[in-house]
Scaffold this motif. Structure first.
Motif: not given
Length: 820
Positions: A440-445, A690-699, A642-647, A372-378
């Motif tokens: 919400e920004l961190f949860k974006s897909r 996930s790679f998406r989450e890693a890129v999002l953290m910087h963005a 952790d989760s997007p809320h914690h970030w 799973m990822d930080s939001c519980g998705f695959a």
């Protein structure tokens, strides 16, 4: 995250029943779509699965079914374990994460062939065999079983809960009328709605994430459909365990008693989907199988679904063999045509995966965490920080998108959500946004993710231009002995960590000085020094380290000591933090690294570093450091429990402090490297972001800190070169240091080298059509002499790691002449 419970303004039973007479499908569909969108946004999910027809034998004789067969019509009563494992391994190679076990109901009660086959296999019942096979699949392939084994007792459900992430049984209909003679369930004792509802109730009592739904077009009325949905809703309101409701349309099949029966038309299907959404509310997951309605999928989305169910790239739909699965690329395009983004989930839905202590057995939790990822998705990519895996194609294509509302996998109709656009606009205006908005920004897909990366990169260009900076430095980790028990750390060595990489060491003052001199001779402007908290270290130890470096290389910038070391050092000397920081400053310390922050949320710290300083203490050290006159960096270590809320909470706290002090020079995201981390080895963490989450953290950091922190750094030892390149297109302007020696990330299992030479860094930057700039710690240009020296640096000599003992080695230099 809130569980999938009905909305507060839920329809009463009478209001729901009154919908049976509502023939305005268009109005119902609009209400349902709006309700769905209010919770699920622009995401439609599916599960990538392997369909395992463990046995086609069944004691029931449903009049529409071709799945159930008699012993004479099949080659073997049960699939062998070897056949199942082979199939699942093929599925795992194709990115599948679910093993769907579908089987007939208790065939041993009807067929001698089933009883004999089970006896030969060594099992007393079909359920016992399912338990064994599912356990083997879980442990040998990593796929998460979802078991549809029909009606079960509480004891049977309890057994299967240890090997199955979710289970299900289609209610089909709560109308006993359909079990009467001449009706489709006649002669099928297991289709008695009372028995099926009892199984669903027992599953709720056992806290099993459960799937159910209705089958429409088999002779039921609209009123009976609503009564069936209300029966399911009543159980869900009692237990909260129904993770999805399936609305499945009947398809007539040859060689069945209902081969000539009329199928429900599209209007009937849309009406039922909309009614299901209105009855269960915004948060419920409403599903319609895509292979049963080819050509009209956008209309199903418009009626209020948010899930396509399981789709397999490996196996057919054995229940509906006449209806092949849509190709996943085609499904993504049709989903996009409906203005949605197709994303992958696990067999257990996100809300339940994130509340694993309640909904998953202890045996299942480590397996789900891995998937799973930080939001519980695959976590559908194989990319992990520190490893050499390639970045996933989907995120790569989204990052390469040239327009904010379109990409290579979407259509122009798939616009960025208005909510995300509004939040980003406020960031661009340098407004402070809330924790909820950062979340919400961190949860974006999908296109939201692409848009955030693009807007962050635009801000980077606006603030930093096309220049990419780096510093020539050397990392010196003076000891790996530590009495703290951080669950993510594979670097520190204590009584319980002998099995981890490397022996305990504690280097001498002479070795510290030698490394500093060598670094200076190789063009360095900075030494970055941190280490474990040796039980014998005191605040004087750190003062001695600073003096040693100053003696060895007077002009070297000393960037050293995490807030944890400062806090511990002050405590051992009986000083307050300000007094101790002043002492370090007078000794010659220049700046502090913002490590030991991990996640600035004490709920997370209680799990990953319970004996470390808390969030407020870390912030206090940083604030006092800024007050004393130090600049510092800020970091986040993310992607574990952790989760997007914690970030979001973490970034919000950093922003608040920076707005008061202005002392942070840069923000450095540090993705969790899991391979040797104790909590991962114990099955208590994810496999990094996930790679998406890693890129999002910087963005997201670029957006949130706009106007306050100008420099966003990517860690090359964790992100890898391809990851760094992606982040440079998502808001990053700095690559950190050349390092010379990197121990902490490699101890955690990372594969990247210990040094990235200035020449290699500059080649990488130029290959991206950017301009390299060698800087110092405070972001001024490095002196020409330092630049020229760094570009012709000799090879590093081997470092010495003197063995540690209970007493620390002196950090005072005795004979500097010997070192020089």
């Amino acid at each position: 995250m809130q569980l999938a419970t009905p909305q507060k303004t839920i329809l009463s039973d009478d209001q729901a029943l009154s919908l049976a007479g509502n023939t305005d499908t268009a109005s119902l569909v609009k209400q349902a779509r709006d309700l769905c969108d209010s919770y699920h946004g622009n995401v439609i999910t599916y599960s990538r699965k392997v369909f395992i027809p463990l046995t086609h034998l069944c004691r029931d004789v449903c009049h529409y079914c071709t799945f159930a067969q008699t012993p004479k019509r099949i080659d073997q009563p049960y699939m062998s374990i070897e056949q199942v494992l082979k199939l699942c391994k093929e599925g795992a190679e194709q990115g599948c994460q679910e093993a769907l076990f579908t089987l007939g109901e208790k065939p041993e009660l009807r067929y001698k062939a089933a009883r004999e086959a089970l006896s030969e296999l060594g099992f007393a019942s079909t359920i016992d065999y399912v338990l064994e096979v599912a356990g083997r699949v879980l442990n040998e392939t990593g796929l998460l079983p979802h078991i549809n084994a029909g009606n079960m007792t509480a004891q049977e459900l309890a057994k299967l809960r240890t090997v199955s992430a979710s289970m299900g049984i289609m209610l089909e209909s709560a109308s006993s009328r359909l079990c009467e003679k001449g009706m489709p369930h006649y002669g099928s004792p297991d289709k008695d709605p009372v028995a099926r509802l009892e199984t669903i109730d027992l599953a709720g009592q056992a806290n099993i994430p459960f799937t159910s739904g209705i089958l429409i077009g088999i002779g039921e009325t609209r009123l009976e459909r609503i009564e069936s949905l209300l029966a399911l809703r009543q159980l869900h309101q009692r237990h909260g365990h129904l993770q999805e409701i399936i609305v499945q349309n009947f398809r007539a099949k040859p060689n069945t008693k209902m081969a000539q029966a009329p199928e429900p038309d599209l209007n009937e299907l849309l009406w039922t989907i909309a009614v299901a959404r209105l009855i269960f509310g915004a948060s419920m997951n409403i599903q319609a199988p895509p292979n049963l309605s080819p050509g009209v999928l956008p209309k199903l989305v418009a009626a209020g679904i948010n899930d396509w169910g399981g789709v397999s790239p490996v196996t057919p739909d054995h229940v509906n063999p006449e209806a092949p699965w849509p190709h996943l690329d085609k499904l993504a395009k049709e989903t996009a045509a409906a203005g949605k983004f197709l994303d992958q989930r696990l067999t257990v839905y996100p809300d339940y995966a994130q509340n694993a202590s309640k909904w998953l057995s202890a045996e299942l939790r480590p397996h789900v965490l891995k998937q799973m990822d930080s939001c519980g998705f695959a976590k559908r990519d194989n990319w992990t920080p520190g490893a050499l895996n390639p970045i996933p194609g989907l995120e790569k294509s989204l990052l390469q998108s040239t327009a904010p509302a379109a990409s290579s996998i979407t259509t122009s109709a798939n616009a960025v959500s208005e909510k995300i656009q509004n939040i980003v606009t406020r960031c661009e205006s340098k407004e402070a946004i809330t924790i909820e908005e950062i979340t919400e920004l961190f949860k974006s897909r999908g296109q939201d993710f692409s848009y955030i990366a693009q807007r962050a990169d635009k801000l980077r260009q606006q603030v930093n231009g096309d220049t990419v900076s780096y510093v020539v430095n050397r990392n010196i980790n003076y000891t790996n002995v530590c009495y703290f028990k951080c669950q993510f750390c594979a670097f520190s060595k204590g009584k319980l960590s002998e099995n981890l990489r490397g022996r305990p060491y504690d280097i001498s003052a002479e070795e510290i000085a030698r490394r500093c001199v060598e670094a200076w001779d190789r063009g360095a402007t900075e030494v970055c020094m941190q280490g474990g908290i040796h039980p014998d270290y005191t605040g004087q130890t750190y003062v001695d380290i600073v003096h040693t470096v100053r003696q060895a290389v007077p002009d070297m910038h000393i960037h050293a000591f995490s807030p944890l070391e400062v806090w511990q050092g002050a405590s051992t000397l009986g000083l307050d933090v300000k007094q101790y920081l002043t002492q370090l400053k007078n000794a010659g310390l220049n700046t502090l690294p913002g490590t030991a922050a991990e996640i600035l949320h004490d709920d997370v710290r209680a799990l990953i570093c319970p004996d470390k300083l808390n969030s407020q203490q870390w912030l206090q050290v940083m604030e006092v450091a800024h007050e004393v006159g130090f600049n510092t960096t800020a970091t986040i270590m993310y992607g574990h429990v952790d989760s997007p809320h914690h970030w979001a909470s973490h970034l919000h706290k950093i922003r608040e402090l920076q707005s008061r002090t202005g002392g942070f020079t840069e923000f450095v995201p540090l993705p969790y490297v899991h391979m040797e981390a104790p909590m991962y080895l114990k099955g208590k963490s994810r496999k990094g972001p996930s790679f998406r989450e890693a890129v999002l953290m910087h963005a997201v950091a670029r957006l949130v800190f706009h106007g306050l922190i100008s420099n966003i750094q990517a860690s090359w030892v964790k992100m890898g070169l391809d990851g760094v390149a992606a982040c440079l297109n998502a808001g990053v302007n700095d690559l950190g240091g050349t390092l010379m020696n990197e121990s902490i990330t490699r101890a955690a299992g990372a594969s990247y080298g210990q040094e990235w030479s200035p020449g290699e860094i500059e080649d990488t930057i130029r290959n991206m059509n950017r301009l390299p700039r060698m800087r110092n710690t405070l972001y001024a240009d490095a002196p020409d002499e330092r630049y020229k020296t760094a570009m012709i640096a000799d090879k590093l000599t081997d470092i010495e790691l003197e063995s540690a003992s209970k007493k620390q080695r002196s950090k005072k230099i005795d004979n500097l002449a010997q070192v020089i």
